[in-house]
Design a protein around this motif. Structure first.
Motif, PDB file in Angstrom:
ATOM      1  N   THR B  97       0.589  -0.952   0.024  1.00  0.00           N
ATOM      2  CA  THR B  97       0.136   0.043  -0.014  1.00  0.00           C
ATOM      3  C   THR B  97       0.858   1.003  -0.102  1.00  0.00           C
ATOM      4  O   THR B  97       2.049   0.933   0.157  1.00  0.00           O
ATOM      5  N   ASP B  98       0.275   2.387  -0.069  1.00  0.00           N
ATOM      6  CA  ASP B  98       1.182   3.804  -0.158  1.00  0.00           C
ATOM      7  C   ASP B  98       1.901   3.835   1.015  1.00  0.00           C
ATOM      8  O   ASP B  98       3.117   4.232   1.019  1.00  0.00           O
ATOM      9  N   GLU B  99       1.236   3.597   2.208  1.00  0.00           N
ATOM     10  CA  GLU B  99       1.816   3.492   3.563  1.00  0.00           C
ATOM     11  C   GLU B  99       3.088   2.622   3.459  1.00  0.00           C
ATOM     12  O   GLU B  99       3.999   3.031   3.935  1.00  0.00           O
ATOM     13  N   GLU B 102       6.065   3.849   1.543  1.00  0.00           N
ATOM     14  CA  GLU B 102       6.571   5.107   2.096  1.00  0.00           C
ATOM     15  C   GLU B 102       7.736   4.295   3.152  1.00  0.00           C
ATOM     16  O   GLU B 102       8.922   4.966   3.134  1.00  0.00           O
ATOM     17  N   ALA B 123       4.756   1.130 -10.218  1.00  0.00           N
ATOM     18  CA  ALA B 123       5.127   1.361  -8.792  1.00  0.00           C
ATOM     19  C   ALA B 123       6.132   0.701  -8.126  1.00  0.00           C
ATOM     20  O   ALA B 123       6.814   1.414  -7.331  1.00  0.00           O
TER      21      ALA B 123
END
Lengths: 94, 135
Positions: B97-99, B102, B123
């Protein structure tokens, strides 16, 4: 890093995950022409390790490039993390 | 000459450096000469008669070991929607996920292998350099 060559870019996620969990290893010959792979833990015992080694060596033999000349498998050495290197006769693995 | 421990010397003496062993004998020897307190990994090195500087002599591949690696492999999956669910059902440990992305950028590496669906490679590409170092 996912890579199509190692089968980690795929829509068949279930299969890929299952294989990785089951102990899929990827290998690549390095610059000196040697391939190194882990084949398990000491606690497996010799027989289970031998099965893993055999699976790996069979694959290596199957991947022999058509352009390679001379002896393909020159030497095989087995060693544990801190143990001594043990040479294996390459003629016995066929 | 670095000092070798008594146990190390003992283990080395069990192995004849000039003999070429049979595969099973060699593994038995490796198992019986283990002298440390942890479960050692057994490695195999094969010297091949190829020159990897020639592109056509590259040897690379994958193989599923019949008895596994003896190590739990944490899998990170780049997928979305339905595929994300499929991955979780199949036992994926993490979904990118984006989280999570990061966190990886900040140096988190709680996984051993990464898998992606082809449509998610964009991605993945952004993290290419970081991921390359790891697996």
């Amino acid at each position: 890093m996912p890579n199509a060559k190692t089968g980690t870019v795929t829509f068949e996620l279930a299969k890929a995950i299952e294989e990785l969990k089951a102990g899929k290893i990827d290998f690549r010959v390095e610059k000196a022409g040697i391939v190194h792979v882990p084949v398990g833990k000491i606690s497996f015992g010799a027989e289970k390790l031998a099965e893993n080694v055999k699976a790996f060596l069979d694959k290596i033999l199957a991947l022999r490039p058509a352009s390679s000349k001379g002896v393909y498998v020159k030497t095989i050495t087995i060693s544990s993390t801190m143990g001594p290197g043990i040479k294996v006769d390459p003629l016995l693995i066929k | 000459m670095p000092k070798r421990s008594k146990k190390q010397i003992e283990a080395q003496q069990k192995v004849d450096r000039t003999t070429q062993y049979g595969p099973l004998d060699a593994l038995e020897l490796a198992v019986s000469s283990s002298y440390v307190k942890f479960d050692e990994t057994v490695d195999v090195a094969v010297r091949l008669g190829v020159d990897p500087r020639h592109a056509d002599q590259m040897v690379r591949g994958t193989v599923v070991l019949p008895n596994g690696l003896g190590k739990e492999v944490k899998v990170l999956v780049f997928a979305k929607g339905e595929k994300e669910k499929e991955a979780l059902d199949a036992g994926a440990d993490f979904i990118a996920t984006d989280e999570v992305l990061e966190k990886i950028k900040d140096g988190w590496f709680g996984f051993d292998k990464a898998i992606a669906t082809p449509d998610m490679m964009g991605a993945v590409g952004k993290l290419g350099r970081v991921l390359d170092q790891e697996d």
